[in-house]
Design a protein around this motif. Structure first.
Motif, PDB file in Angstrom:
ATOM      1  N   PRO A 193      38.974  -4.050   9.866  1.00 55.29           N
ATOM      2  CA  PRO A 193      37.710  -3.615  10.468  1.00 55.29           C
ATOM      3  C   PRO A 193      37.929  -2.938  11.808  1.00 55.29           C
ATOM      4  N   ALA A 194      37.024  -2.039  12.167  1.00 60.22           N
ATOM      5  CA  ALA A 194      37.187  -1.251  13.395  1.00 60.22           C
ATOM      6  C   ALA A 194      36.989  -2.078  14.656  1.00 60.22           C
ATOM      7  N   LEU A 195      36.157  -3.129  14.584  1.00 58.76           N
ATOM      8  CA  LEU A 195      35.754  -3.846  15.787  1.00 58.76           C
ATOM      9  C   LEU A 195      36.908  -4.333  16.657  1.00 58.76           C
ATOM     10  N   PRO A 196      37.952  -5.001  16.095  1.00 60.70           N
ATOM     11  CA  PRO A 196      39.039  -5.459  16.972  1.00 60.70           C
ATOM     12  C   PRO A 196      39.703  -4.323  17.733  1.00 60.70           C
ATOM     13  N   PHE A 197      39.908  -3.197  17.070  1.00 56.58           N
ATOM     14  CA  PHE A 197      40.544  -2.064  17.729  1.00 56.58           C
ATOM     15  C   PHE A 197      39.648  -1.471  18.816  1.00 56.58           C
ATOM     16  N   THR A 198      38.357  -1.333  18.521  1.00 56.62           N
ATOM     17  CA  THR A 198      37.460  -0.744  19.521  1.00 56.62           C
ATOM     18  C   THR A 198      37.306  -1.661  20.722  1.00 56.62           C
ATOM     19  N   PHE A 199      37.351  -2.965  20.504  1.00 56.59           N
ATOM     20  CA  PHE A 199      37.290  -3.896  21.634  1.00 56.59           C
ATOM     21  C   PHE A 199      38.490  -3.691  22.553  1.00 56.59           C
ATOM     22  N   VAL A 200      39.675  -3.522  21.967  1.00 58.47           N
ATOM     23  CA  VAL A 200      40.882  -3.283  22.759  1.00 58.47           C
ATOM     24  C   VAL A 200      40.782  -1.948  23.492  1.00 58.47           C
ATOM     25  N   VAL A 201      40.217  -0.924  22.819  1.00 62.27           N
ATOM     26  CA  VAL A 201      40.032   0.388  23.459  1.00 62.27           C
ATOM     27  C   VAL A 201      39.187   0.249  24.719  1.00 62.27           C
ATOM     28  N   HIS A 202      38.081  -0.479  24.636  1.00 62.05           N
ATOM     29  CA  HIS A 202      37.208  -0.653  25.795  1.00 62.05           C
ATOM     30  C   HIS A 202      37.943  -1.381  26.924  1.00 62.05           C
ATOM     31  N   ALA A 203      38.701  -2.414  26.581  1.00 55.81           N
ATOM     32  CA  ALA A 203      39.442  -3.181  27.594  1.00 55.81           C
ATOM     33  C   ALA A 203      40.507  -2.319  28.265  1.00 55.81           C
ATOM     34  N   LEU A 204      41.226  -1.532  27.464  1.00 50.28           N
ATOM     35  CA  LEU A 204      42.258  -0.651  28.017  1.00 50.28           C
ATOM     36  C   LEU A 204      41.646   0.450  28.870  1.00 50.28           C
ATOM     37  N   ALA A 205      40.449   0.897  28.516  1.00 49.44           N
ATOM     38  CA  ALA A 205      39.770   1.926  29.301  1.00 49.44           C
ATOM     39  C   ALA A 205      39.489   1.426  30.714  1.00 49.44           C
TER      40      ALA A 205
ATOM     41  N   LEU B 118      53.756   1.140  39.267  1.00 45.56           N
ATOM     42  CA  LEU B 118      52.345   1.309  38.920  1.00 45.56           C
ATOM     43  C   LEU B 118      52.128   2.602  38.148  1.00 45.56           C
ATOM     44  N   VAL B 119      52.734   3.692  38.607  1.00 48.12           N
ATOM     45  CA  VAL B 119      52.562   4.978  37.931  1.00 48.12           C
ATOM     46  C   VAL B 119      53.125   4.921  36.519  1.00 48.12           C
ATOM     47  N   ASN B 120      54.319   4.355  36.369  1.00 51.87           N
ATOM     48  CA  ASN B 120      54.920   4.243  35.039  1.00 51.87           C
ATOM     49  C   ASN B 120      54.067   3.371  34.119  1.00 51.87           C
ATOM     50  N   PHE B 121      53.563   2.277  34.655  1.00 45.87           N
ATOM     51  CA  PHE B 121      52.752   1.381  33.844  1.00 45.87           C
ATOM     52  C   PHE B 121      51.439   2.051  33.458  1.00 45.87           C
ATOM     53  N   THR B 122      50.867   2.850  34.358  1.00 50.25           N
ATOM     54  CA  THR B 122      49.645   3.584  34.038  1.00 50.25           C
ATOM     55  C   THR B 122      49.893   4.581  32.918  1.00 50.25           C
ATOM     56  N   ALA B 123      51.056   5.243  32.949  1.00 47.75           N
ATOM     57  CA  ALA B 123      51.412   6.188  31.888  1.00 47.75           C
ATOM     58  C   ALA B 123      51.561   5.470  30.554  1.00 47.75           C
ATOM     59  N   VAL B 124      52.229   4.314  30.572  1.00 45.00           N
ATOM     60  CA  VAL B 124      52.394   3.537  29.340  1.00 45.00           C
ATOM     61  C   VAL B 124      51.040   3.093  28.805  1.00 45.00           C
ATOM     62  N   LEU B 125      50.178   2.630  29.683  1.00 49.51           N
ATOM     63  CA  LEU B 125      48.853   2.183  29.260  1.00 49.51           C
ATOM     64  C   LEU B 125      48.051   3.344  28.681  1.00 49.51           C
ATOM     65  N   THR B 126      48.213   4.535  29.251  1.00 53.89           N
ATOM     66  CA  THR B 126      47.525   5.718  28.736  1.00 53.89           C
ATOM     67  C   THR B 126      47.924   5.994  27.289  1.00 53.89           C
ATOM     68  N   VAL B 127      49.221   5.895  27.024  1.00 55.20           N
ATOM     69  CA  VAL B 127      49.717   6.120  25.663  1.00 55.20           C
ATOM     70  C   VAL B 127      49.192   5.033  24.718  1.00 55.20           C
TER      71      VAL B 127
ATOM     72  N   GLY C 298      45.578   5.683  23.916  1.00 55.61           N
ATOM     73  CA  GLY C 298      45.460   6.734  22.903  1.00 55.61           C
ATOM     74  C   GLY C 298      45.782   6.221  21.514  1.00 55.61           C
ATOM     75  N   ALA C 299      46.802   5.350  21.406  1.00 54.38           N
ATOM     76  CA  ALA C 299      47.178   4.794  20.108  1.00 54.38           C
ATOM     77  C   ALA C 299      46.052   3.948  19.524  1.00 54.38           C
ATOM     78  N   PHE C 300      45.396   3.156  20.366  1.00 54.43           N
ATOM     79  CA  PHE C 300      44.311   2.316  19.866  1.00 54.43           C
ATOM     80  C   PHE C 300      43.066   3.137  19.534  1.00 54.43           C
TER      81      PHE C 300
ATOM     82  N   LEU D 281      43.940   4.196  16.070  1.00 47.15           N
ATOM     83  CA  LEU D 281      43.805   3.058  15.159  1.00 47.15           C
ATOM     84  C   LEU D 281      42.336   2.739  14.883  1.00 47.15           C
ATOM     85  N   SER D 282      41.526   2.822  15.927  1.00 45.17           N
ATOM     86  CA  SER D 282      40.107   2.523  15.775  1.00 45.17           C
ATOM     87  C   SER D 282      39.420   3.529  14.870  1.00 45.17           C
ATOM     88  N   VAL D 283      39.715   4.803  15.085  1.00 45.79           N
ATOM     89  CA  VAL D 283      39.010   5.837  14.322  1.00 45.79           C
ATOM     90  C   VAL D 283      39.499   5.893  12.877  1.00 45.79           C
ATOM     91  N   SER D 284      40.709   5.382  12.614  1.00 47.00           N
ATOM     92  CA  SER D 284      41.235   5.391  11.249  1.00 47.00           C
ATOM     93  C   SER D 284      41.010   4.068  10.524  1.00 47.00           C
TER      94      SER D 284
END
Length: 230
Positions: A6-18, A196-205, A208-210, A213-216
């Motif tokens: 189901p999409a819900l778990p992925f979209t919840f993670v997307v919101h948290a990562l945002a 911090l910059v490296n971690f922000t870049a990793v989180l950005t990626v 995007g992955a989530f 996952l959410s849309v698929s």
């Protein structure tokens, strides 16, 4: 084909990562880089608008626009309008963010469009704009015929995801480029800001992955509110 999860778990993670991504980029520019400004004697403050607007605008709000059909149980017309408006906000903020980078370069006597990041960035903005205009004309106003919309939808989705993946990759390259410049200017390679910059870049990626996952993933049963009903 949609994932059976189901999409819900992925979209919840997307919101948290945002939220996490927005906080990290703001901590970087406000705490470590001295703040943001449109006009300043310290031209770096002008540049600081660029990562904030690109991440919060093009990546985060753009990602939320992509998953809007899976994340919310609203009527089709409401989700369509949300999708359109969020993408418009993302595009506007992205354009302002790109302009801020040009403004910083011009006022600091730095050459423009010499790096891979800048080339890809302009490409993303142009493609994003084309995608939004096409979507507006075909799916919103004046609207294409039913056969045209049906034939266009798979291409619209695929092209939109391609542009978004390109945007995430371009952002990651941008973090690398800026951090390299800072480290060459004396920033500690293992200091708090670099991490911090490296971690922000990793989180950005990861964000995007989530989004992908959410849309698929498996959304609500196809009815009048379904994405294919656009």
């Amino acid at each position: 084909m949609a994932l059976t999860v189901p999409a819900l778990p992925f979209t919840f993670v997307v919101h948290a990562l945002a939220v996490a991504g927005a906080v990290l980029v703001l901590v970087w520019v406000l705490h470590f880089r001295g703040g943001i400004a449109w006009e300043a004697s310290n031209k770096s403050l002008i540049f600081n608008l660029h990562p904030v607007l690109m991440l919060i605008g093009l990546i985060i709000i753009g990602g939320e626009a992509i998953i809007s059909y899976k994340a919310y149980t609203l009527k089709k017309e409401v989700k369509k309008l949300m999708h359109l408006v969020l993408h418009a906000i993302a595009l506007i903020l992205g354009i302002i963010g790109v302009y801020a980078a040009f403004k910083y370069h011009n006022e600091s006597s730095i050459a423009n469009l010499y790096s891979l990041h800048s080339w890809l960035g302009i490409t993303v903005i142009v493609l994003y704009g084309i995608q939004w205009i096409y979507g507006f004309v075909i799916f919103f106003f004046p609207g294409g015929t039913t056969p045209l919309r049906s034939e266009s939808l798979p291409w619209h989705v695929a092209f939109g995801l391609f542009v978004y993946v390109l945007a995430v990759g371009t952002a990651a390259i941008g973090y690398l480029e800026k951090l390299t410049f800072l480290e060459n200017s004396g920033l500690a390679k293992y200091g708090a800001e670099a991490l911090l910059v490296n971690f922000t870049a990793v989180l950005t990626v990861i964000y995007g992955a989530f989004v992908l996952l959410s849309v698929s993933s498996q959304g609500p049963p196809e009815d009048e509110n379904g994405y294919s009903a656009i």
